[in-house]
Design a protein around this motif. Structure first.
Motif, PDB file in Angstrom:
ATOM      1  N   ASP A  62       0.807  -1.214   0.000  1.00 58.56           N
ATOM      2  CA  ASP A  62       0.000   0.000   0.000  1.00 58.56           C
ATOM      3  C   ASP A  62       0.838   1.262   0.000  1.00 58.56           C
ATOM      4  N   ASN A  63       2.052   1.191   0.512  1.00 57.78           N
ATOM      5  CA  ASN A  63       2.912   2.373   0.516  1.00 57.78           C
ATOM      6  C   ASN A  63       3.225   2.845  -0.896  1.00 57.78           C
ATOM      7  N   GLU A  64       3.301   1.922  -1.848  1.00 53.28           N
ATOM      8  CA  GLU A  64       3.580   2.324  -3.228  1.00 53.28           C
ATOM      9  C   GLU A  64       2.385   3.050  -3.845  1.00 53.28           C
ATOM     10  N   LYS A  65       1.211   2.513  -3.607  1.00 56.96           N
ATOM     11  CA  LYS A  65      -0.009   3.144  -4.108  1.00 56.96           C
ATOM     12  C   LYS A  65      -0.180   4.528  -3.490  1.00 56.96           C
ATOM     13  N   THR A  66       0.011   4.609  -2.181  1.00 59.50           N
ATOM     14  CA  THR A  66      -0.211   5.889  -1.519  1.00 59.50           C
ATOM     15  C   THR A  66       0.909   6.885  -1.798  1.00 59.50           C
ATOM     16  N   TYR A  67       2.095   6.389  -2.121  1.00 55.77           N
ATOM     17  CA  TYR A  67       3.184   7.276  -2.555  1.00 55.77           C
ATOM     18  C   TYR A  67       2.725   8.059  -3.791  1.00 55.77           C
ATOM     19  N   MET A  68       2.134   7.349  -4.724  1.00 53.08           N
ATOM     20  CA  MET A  68       1.641   8.008  -5.943  1.00 53.08           C
ATOM     21  C   MET A  68       0.517   8.995  -5.621  1.00 53.08           C
ATOM     22  N   LEU A  69      -0.353   8.637  -4.674  1.00 54.95           N
ATOM     23  CA  LEU A  69      -1.427   9.548  -4.264  1.00 54.95           C
ATOM     24  C   LEU A  69      -0.847  10.809  -3.625  1.00 54.95           C
TER      25      LEU A  69
ATOM     26  N   LEU B 245      -6.985   8.833   9.269  1.00 51.47           N
ATOM     27  CA  LEU B 245      -6.825   7.391   9.408  1.00 51.47           C
ATOM     28  C   LEU B 245      -7.934   6.850  10.309  1.00 51.47           C
ATOM     29  N   ALA B 246      -8.397   5.657  10.031  1.00 43.70           N
ATOM     30  CA  ALA B 246      -9.393   5.030  10.899  1.00 43.70           C
ATOM     31  C   ALA B 246      -8.798   4.752  12.268  1.00 43.70           C
ATOM     32  N   LEU B 247      -7.622   4.136  12.272  1.00 49.25           N
ATOM     33  CA  LEU B 247      -6.933   3.764  13.505  1.00 49.25           C
ATOM     34  C   LEU B 247      -5.442   4.008  13.353  1.00 49.25           C
TER      35      LEU B 247
ATOM     36  N   SER C 100      -0.783  -1.219   9.622  1.00 57.92           N
ATOM     37  CA  SER C 100      -1.213  -1.264   8.224  1.00 57.92           C
ATOM     38  C   SER C 100      -1.646   0.109   7.719  1.00 57.92           C
ATOM     39  N   LEU C 101      -2.221   0.937   8.572  1.00 58.46           N
ATOM     40  CA  LEU C 101      -2.608   2.279   8.131  1.00 58.46           C
ATOM     41  C   LEU C 101      -1.462   3.271   8.215  1.00 58.46           C
ATOM     42  N   ARG C 102      -0.492   3.005   9.075  1.00 60.95           N
ATOM     43  CA  ARG C 102       0.716   3.834   9.079  1.00 60.95           C
ATOM     44  C   ARG C 102       1.466   3.668   7.762  1.00 60.95           C
ATOM     45  N   ILE C 103       1.366   2.479   7.165  1.00 59.19           N
ATOM     46  CA  ILE C 103       1.971   2.257   5.844  1.00 59.19           C
ATOM     47  C   ILE C 103       1.304   3.162   4.818  1.00 59.19           C
ATOM     48  N   PHE C 104      -0.029   3.291   4.898  1.00 60.40           N
ATOM     49  CA  PHE C 104      -0.755   4.186   3.997  1.00 60.40           C
ATOM     50  C   PHE C 104      -0.250   5.618   4.169  1.00 60.40           C
ATOM     51  N   SER C 105      -0.216   6.087   5.406  1.00 62.22           N
ATOM     52  CA  SER C 105       0.150   7.493   5.628  1.00 62.22           C
ATOM     53  C   SER C 105       1.615   7.758   5.308  1.00 62.22           C
ATOM     54  N   SER C 106       2.504   6.820   5.635  1.00 63.17           N
ATOM     55  CA  SER C 106       3.924   7.067   5.354  1.00 63.17           C
ATOM     56  C   SER C 106       4.193   7.112   3.855  1.00 63.17           C
TER      57      SER C 106
ATOM     58  N   GLY D  52       5.520  10.473  -0.777  1.00 52.59           N
ATOM     59  CA  GLY D  52       5.218  10.923  -2.129  1.00 52.59           C
ATOM     60  C   GLY D  52       5.046  12.431  -2.201  1.00 52.59           C
ATOM     61  N   ALA D  53       4.303  12.984  -1.249  1.00 49.14           N
ATOM     62  CA  ALA D  53       4.084  14.435  -1.232  1.00 49.14           C
ATOM     63  C   ALA D  53       5.404  15.175  -1.035  1.00 49.14           C
ATOM     64  N   TRP D  54       6.215  14.697  -0.100  1.00 42.86           N
ATOM     65  CA  TRP D  54       7.485  15.367   0.181  1.00 42.86           C
ATOM     66  C   TRP D  54       8.493  15.197  -0.953  1.00 42.86           C
TER      67      TRP D  54
END
Length: 175
Positions: A50-57, A74-76, A80-86, A91-93
């Motif tokens: 998921d980090n790759e997908k969210t990097y692009m986002l 984040l829900a929690l 697994s959700l820290r992977i999304f946010s990181s 990606g943004a940075w």
């Protein structure tokens, strides 16, 4: 019972239960999705990148922001959700190392009221794009953006653009 060759289960909150069941039935084969069940040779664990997908986002959001401020709901606060946010942050940075990113945590996957409140709080902080990695709580983020009309949502896991084409600018989907 041995009736099935493979039993599929998943979810971060079922890791301990899967470990116990796998230990109790060592001849049964299991596939565990979206988490890792350690020390069980009869369990194959599968996690998404998921980090790759969210990097692009994150890249897309950084290129679209007008305020130089992005938000994440984040829900929690779980691995697994820290992977999304990181991934999103990285990606943004990569586009703009000075971009500001605020993170808020709902406390559950099905609290649309809190999701909405947190999205509005991020908007009040100046965020014009909010990444909602919050399951059903993310629907509250979408509702907030629809009602206010002054920020957009980045969806996740399914095509949430269909829920609100004017509000959800992009969704990162699991395929």
């Amino acid at each position: 019972s041995g009736e099935y060759d493979l039993i599929v289960a998943g979810g971060f909150d079922a890791i301990d239960a899967m470990g116990k069941v796998a230990a109790e039935f060592p001849d049964q084969k299991y596939l565990f999705v979206d988490g890792e069940v350690p020390d069980r040779s009869n369990v194959t664990s599968v996690t998404y990148w998921d980090n790759e997908k969210t990097y692009m986002l994150g890249i897309m959001s950084a290129m679209e922001t007008k305020t130089n401020k992005l938000g994440i709901v984040l829900a929690l606060d779980i691995p697994s959700l820290r992977i999304f946010s990181s991934g999103f942050m990285a990606g943004a940075w990569s586009v703009n190392p000075d971009i500001q990113i605020s993170v808020k945590v709902v406390g559950g996957f099905a609290d649309t009221t809190t999701g909405k409140e947190l999205a509005l709080a991020l908007r009040d902080e100046g965020c014009d794009i909010v990444f909602a990695a919050a399951g059903g709580s993310g629907l509250g983020c979408i509702a907030a953006a629809e009602e206010s009309g002054d920020f957009r949502i980045v969806g996740v896991d399914t095509n949430q653009c269909l829920l609100s084409p004017d509000t959800v600018m992009v969704s990162g989907m699991r395929l």
